[in-house]
Each structure stands twice: as C-alpha cells, then as structure tokens.
Motif scaffolding. Structure first.
Motif, PDB file in Angstrom:
ATOM      1  N   TRP A 184     -32.021 -60.344 -81.443  1.00 15.83           N
ATOM      2  CA  TRP A 184     -32.680 -59.153 -80.882  1.00 15.83           C
ATOM      3  C   TRP A 184     -32.581 -57.984 -81.858  1.00 15.83           C
ATOM      4  CZ3 TRP A 184     -30.200 -54.472 -79.904  1.00 15.83           C
ATOM      5  CH2 TRP A 184     -31.062 -53.468 -79.443  1.00 15.83           C
ATOM      6  N   GLN A 185     -31.388 -57.787 -82.388  1.00 22.04           N
ATOM      7  CA  GLN A 185     -31.175 -56.640 -83.275  1.00 22.04           C
ATOM      8  C   GLN A 185     -32.113 -56.672 -84.471  1.00 22.04           C
ATOM      9  OE1 GLN A 185     -27.084 -55.949 -84.361  1.00 22.04           O
ATOM     10  NE2 GLN A 185     -27.651 -54.637 -86.072  1.00 22.04           N
ATOM     11  N   THR A 186     -32.385 -57.865 -84.968  1.00 21.15           N
ATOM     12  CA  THR A 186     -33.217 -57.983 -86.160  1.00 21.15           C
ATOM     13  C   THR A 186     -34.677 -58.266 -85.804  1.00 21.15           C
ATOM     14  OG1 THR A 186     -32.447 -60.281 -86.308  1.00 21.15           O
ATOM     15  CG2 THR A 186     -31.365 -58.667 -87.721  1.00 21.15           C
ATOM     16  N   GLY A 187     -35.027 -58.092 -84.546  1.00 16.05           N
ATOM     17  CA  GLY A 187     -36.435 -58.128 -84.149  1.00 16.05           C
ATOM     18  C   GLY A 187     -37.048 -59.500 -84.029  1.00 16.05           C
ATOM     19  N   TYR A 227     -16.637 -54.205 -77.554  1.00 17.42           N
ATOM     20  CA  TYR A 227     -17.088 -53.863 -78.899  1.00 17.42           C
ATOM     21  C   TYR A 227     -16.613 -52.480 -79.349  1.00 17.42           C
ATOM     22  CZ  TYR A 227     -19.958 -53.240 -82.980  1.00 17.42           C
ATOM     23  OH  TYR A 227     -20.356 -53.005 -84.269  1.00 17.42           O
ATOM     24  N   ARG A 255     -41.533 -62.678 -83.845  1.00 13.62           N
ATOM     25  CA  ARG A 255     -41.633 -63.505 -85.038  1.00 13.62           C
ATOM     26  C   ARG A 255     -40.972 -64.858 -84.815  1.00 13.62           C
ATOM     27  NH1 ARG A 255     -38.681 -59.929 -89.236  1.00 13.62           N
ATOM     28  NH2 ARG A 255     -39.373 -57.938 -88.475  1.00 13.62           N
ATOM     29  N   TRP A 269     -27.876 -60.842 -82.217  1.00 10.34           N
ATOM     30  CA  TRP A 269     -28.308 -60.595 -83.591  1.00 10.34           C
ATOM     31  C   TRP A 269     -29.822 -60.807 -83.724  1.00 10.34           C
ATOM     32  CZ3 TRP A 269     -27.283 -58.179 -87.809  1.00 10.34           C
ATOM     33  CH2 TRP A 269     -27.846 -58.566 -89.023  1.00 10.34           C
TER      34      TRP A 269
END
Lengths: 250, 136
Positions: free
Chosen positions: A85-88, A211, A18, A83
């Motif tokens: 990547w985490q949220t696509g 982390y 996206r 982030w």
C-alpha cells in the motif's frame, strides 16, 4: 528481513493498481513457512480469502502451530501488505480487505488456541483513543493467550475511562497499550496517567507497544509505562517478570 | 541532527503552536497552490490532498515536540519518500512546503517560542533536503 529476489506476484484483477511484481520485502521463501506465506499473500492479492483461509487451516491440520503461523505467515504478510500500500501497488481498499480477512482467519484459529496450562495471570489489551490500527495488538493478545494467560481484548479506539473501569472490574495484572501513529502518543500518556490515578487499577503493570514505540527508543519511559517490547515473546517475558516481581514484593 | 538537539518544548509553546498551526497550514497551502501548480502532477484533488498532508505535518511535529523525539520526524520523512510520490507529490515540493511552514511559524510566534520549535522544523528541512539531493 530476507528479500526473495526471484519472486514475482500478481494482484489479479486489482483494477486501478499497478501489477505487483517485485522482490518481497518481508517474506522469503527460505524462511520458515516462506512458501506458505507467499501463497497466502498471493491469495490475498487475488482477493481470495477463502483460498487464503484454506491454506492456513490445511497447514494447521498438518501440525503447524498457531504460534508459527502468526510469526511466519500472518505477521510478515501483513507487513508486506502494508508496504505494498505504501508504495502504491495496492489500494487502501485492497489493504483493508487483506487486513480484515486476516482477522477473520485468525478467529478461525481460536479453537486451537485456548488450551494448555494456565499461567494464573491476566492481561487486558487496548489501543489508545483514536488509534484504529489494532491487528498487531490483537496478535499480541493471542500470544499471551497461547502462553496460558487469561486475556481481555478491548480493541481499537478505547477511551481511558473505559479501560480503567474494565481493569477495575476484571482485576488485570497487566495492561498492554497499543499505539501505532505517533500523534496518538499523547493519548497513551493520558491513558497511563488515568490508570495510575486509579486506586484499584493503579498497581497493574503497564506495557506500551506498537510502531510509535519502535521508532522512538525510550518513549515508554516518557509515557509513564513500566516497559515496552519489540515483539510478542519479549512482551510476555517482560510482563511475567514484572508481575511476579510485584507479587513477590506485595 | 543529533538527538540531544531536541530540547523539551514547554507547554506554553505547545499551546502557542496549537493556536497558530491552522493559520500556518493555510498560508503554506495558498503559497503552494500559487507557486507550484501542484494540480499538474496531483490532479484536481491537489488542494485537498495538500491540506490533509499539512495537517499531518502539524500533528507529527507536535508529537515530536511533546516528547522531545526528533526521530519521529525522520521516520515520517522516510515514509513520505516512498508514499508521497504515489500521490504525485514531488519531494522538492515537500521541501519547499517545509521551508514555507517554518517561515510562516516564525512570523506568527513570539521569538522565544519559535526558538524552542526551531530545531524541530529545521531538522525537517535538513532531512528533506537530504532526500532531494540523494535523488538527484
């Protein structure tokens, strides 16, 4: 972390992902070097590591310290990339491209890092066996280097025997252990036990971070470490204090 | 759930968990495929993705139990809230799978061992239910 409500960025020709257009989570234009961080991020999202590297080197040539670049550009941009990547918004391949490009750019900064007064202390840094997330530990090691420490960076996925034997060969004062994924905490425990069982390496200060240690407050005690720190500055201060304490008390 | 609920899990119970976890994952996978039709939102890779996800759940659960650190589970659920929808995984399916996982564990472990694990798996259900309810 500051959020830049007005910022809009694009992922260029990142087919299959996206368009990236949102307030940033980890970068604010108002923060130190915020504009540079945003431009660096945009270059990475456009898969233009030459431009990203050029921005960094140009800033260094104008007098920005490597330390500030790490703290206010490379680190927050890496958080932002994670982030995204985490949220696509970006693919795993794109994330790896950005991370590896940042490591390449960090190595371009090395000639400007190895200078100044030496601290007379040694830190060995290694990620636990199985752990592949090494960039944070590499940055931490560079902060130690910039603070005058002698550093020995072993990188990702280190078996305990290899870490212990290197500590013995090199007489490290401090072992910095990196662990990102929670399911590698048991490997951290095994590594620390192996160090403690070594006659020659066992007296070293052991710090654990990453982390997995940020999420669980007192996990470092359960792992058998001497301490943990939330950031590089704290880690160096703690390591210095603990090493000096050991030296002063024989 | 308060941190003090998370008691140390004995090495014997961890070993018992290790023996059954693959069976539990497979049981949950089969029930999920049969009852939830996950391929409708996740596509043809649904089975492989759920299998991988359940393996991740077991590894994180084991880490939490090994160090009496329930906050690991809370953190992973928070991560999943943003990440899993990108794979087409619905938050309600995650909740159902946590419930199935708990049931399957309880069927395979001796009562005493399941009693040690129970606070951890129940915290996953409570946490995920909270995520589902907050989204409604």
């Amino acid at each position: 972390m500051p959020v830049n409500e007005g910022a809009g960025i694009h992922a260029g020709d990142d087919r299959g992902c996206r368009p990236v257009r949102q307030p940033f989570k980890f970068i604010g234009q108002d923060g130190p070097l915020g504009v540079l961080a945003e431009n660096y991020l945009n270059a990475m999202l456009a898969r233009d590591r030459n431009r990203a590297g050029g921005l960094v080197m140009e800033s260094v040539s104008r007098g920005t310290s490597v330390r500030d670049l790490y703290l206010h550009v490379l680190q927050p941009v890496q958080y932002e990339i994670g982030w995204l990547w985490q949220t696509g918004r970006i693919s795993v391949g794109h994330e790896h491209y950005c991370t590896n490009s940042t490591q390449l750019i960090m190595s371009m900064l090395y000639p400007r890092m190895f200078s100044g007064k030496r601290a007379g202390k040694r830190v060995l840094a290694a990620c636990v066996q199985g752990e592949l997330h090494e960039l944070g530990l590499r940055m931490l090691t560079d902060f130690f280097e910039m603070d005058g420490w002698d550093t020995h960076y072993l990188g990702a996925n280190m078996p305990p025997d290899g870490v212990v034997s290197t500590m013995e060969e090199w007489s490290a004062d401090v072992l910095a252990v990196g662990v990102t994924m929670h399911y590698h905490l048991d490997e951290a425990q095994k590594l620390i036990r192996a160090v403690r069982n070594s006659e020659r390496a066992g007296r070293a200060v052991v710090l654990v971070g990453g982390y997995a240690c940020l999420v669980t407050g007192n996990i470092w005690q359960k792992l058998g470490a001497d301490g943990t720190a939330g950031d590089a500055q704290q880690a160096i201060a703690l390591a210095s204090r603990l090493v000096e304490g050991k030296r002063n008390h024989g | 759930m308060a941190d003090n609920v998370y008691r140390v899990v004995s090495p014997e119970t961890l070993a018992a968990f290790d023996k059954v976890r693959a069976e539990v994952e497979n049981d949950v996978l089969l029930r999920c495929l049969a009852e939830d039709a996950p391929e409708q939102t996740m596509g043809p890779d649904a089975e492989a993705m759920i299998k991988s996800g359940l393996g991740f759940v077991s590894r994180m659960l084991r880490a939490a139990m090994s160090f009496s650190a329930g906050e690991i589970l809370a953190d992973e659920m928070e991560w999943g809230k943003t990440r899993l929808p990108e794979y087409g995984v619905s938050i309600s399916m995650v909740l159902k799978n946590f419930q199935r996982y708990t049931e399957s564990l309880s069927e395979r472990l001796p009562a005493a061992a399941f009693g040690e694990i129970r606070p951890y798996v129940e915290s996953m259900i409570v946490g995920q239910r909270g995520i589902v309810e907050s989204a409604e």
